[in-house]
Design a protein around this motif. Structure first.
Motif, mmCIF file in Angstrom:
data_model
loop_
_atom_site.group_PDB
_atom_site.id
_atom_site.type_symbol
_atom_site.label_atom_id
_atom_site.label_comp_id
_atom_site.label_asym_id
_atom_site.label_seq_id
_atom_site.Cartn_x
_atom_site.Cartn_y
_atom_site.Cartn_z
ATOM 1 N N VAL A 28 0.861 -1.175 0.000
ATOM 2 C CA VAL A 28 0.000 0.000 0.000
ATOM 3 C C VAL A 28 0.899 1.227 0.000
ATOM 4 O O VAL A 28 1.807 1.337 0.814
ATOM 5 N N ASP A 29 0.649 2.141 -0.938
ATOM 6 C CA ASP A 29 1.479 3.337 -1.009
ATOM 7 C C ASP A 29 1.017 4.381 0.002
ATOM 8 O O ASP A 29 0.074 4.160 0.766
ATOM 9 N N GLU A 30 1.684 5.536 0.011
ATOM 10 C CA GLU A 30 1.387 6.574 0.987
ATOM 11 C C GLU A 30 0.005 7.186 0.804
ATOM 12 O O GLU A 30 -0.545 7.786 1.721
ATOM 13 N N LYS A 31 -0.609 7.015 -0.365
ATOM 14 C CA LYS A 31 -1.955 7.527 -0.617
ATOM 15 C C LYS A 31 -3.035 6.499 -0.265
ATOM 16 O O LYS A 31 -4.213 6.754 -0.437
ATOM 17 N N GLY A 32 -2.613 5.316 0.158
ATOM 18 C CA GLY A 32 -3.565 4.283 0.541
ATOM 19 C C GLY A 32 -3.997 3.384 -0.603
ATOM 20 O O GLY A 32 -4.927 2.604 -0.455
ATOM 21 N N VAL A 33 -3.318 3.472 -1.749
ATOM 22 C CA VAL A 33 -3.663 2.653 -2.907
ATOM 23 C C VAL A 33 -2.885 1.344 -2.842
ATOM 24 O O VAL A 33 -1.678 1.345 -2.640
ATOM 25 N N LYS A 34 -3.595 0.229 -3.017
ATOM 26 C CA LYS A 34 -2.943 -1.078 -2.975
ATOM 27 C C LYS A 34 -2.393 -1.408 -4.364
ATOM 28 O O LYS A 34 -3.079 -1.262 -5.364
ATOM 29 N N HIS A 35 -1.131 -1.857 -4.410
ATOM 30 C CA HIS A 35 -0.455 -2.191 -5.664
ATOM 31 C C HIS A 35 -0.089 -3.668 -5.669
ATOM 32 O O HIS A 35 0.171 -4.262 -4.624
ATOM 33 N N TYR A 36 -0.032 -4.235 -6.868
ATOM 34 C CA TYR A 36 0.393 -5.623 -7.074
ATOM 35 C C TYR A 36 1.447 -5.624 -8.173
ATOM 36 O O TYR A 36 1.321 -4.915 -9.170
#
Length: 149
Positions: A28-36
């Motif tokens: 999860v990045d600093e903006k709260g978006v989950k990445h794969y």
């Protein structure tokens, strides 16, 4: 001639890729978006997921529904029609979504005879009985009548 065949066999075998589990990294990045990603991130702590552990969606899967016999007795057709009319009047997009969902469920129910759904207590896949399947067909036909016209 034999050595040429052996060489071709070795060449073909070297081109065949063996199906291995793929490691998938999630964070999860600093903006709260989950990445794969299949590449590990360099500056972030990530979780490892293995592709063999991810369950594919089951064809013909139906969500757990309340017992249709108990819900059918509490709502008479005029109440259902009134509720459908209210939804159509207030939110046409939701009514269209209900219509499409009912059509899809009806298609699945009529196409497949051996359906499964998750048991809410154990989480295991349980086969839908023919009685439940027919009750769900009836319920979705009613939803199509109410929301698709």
């Amino acid at each position: 001639m034999l050595s040429l065949r052996l060489l071709c066999l070795i060449g073909c075998c070297s081109l065949i890729q063996v199906a291995n589990a793929t490691v998938i990294y999630s964070w999860v990045d600093e903006k709260g978006v989950k990445h794969y990603s299949q590449q590990p991130p360099t500056d972030v702590n990530s979780d490892k997921l293995y592709s063999e552990d991810i369950e594919p969606a089951q064809v013909g899967y139906l969500p757990v529904l309340a017992n249709s016999s108990s819900t059918a007795n509490t709502n008479n057709p005029s109440d259902a029609a009134k509720n459908a009319a209210a939804i159509k009047a207030n939110d046409a997009e939701q009514a269209a979504s209900i219509c499409e969902s009912a059509k899809h469920s009806l298609n699945v129910l009529n196409t497949y005879q051996r359906l499964h759904r998750k048991d809410p207590t154990t989480g295991e896949a349980v086969q839908v009985t023919e009685e439940d399947r027919l009750a769900q067909i009836e319920t979705n036909e009613e939803r199509v009548k109410l929301f698709c016209q």
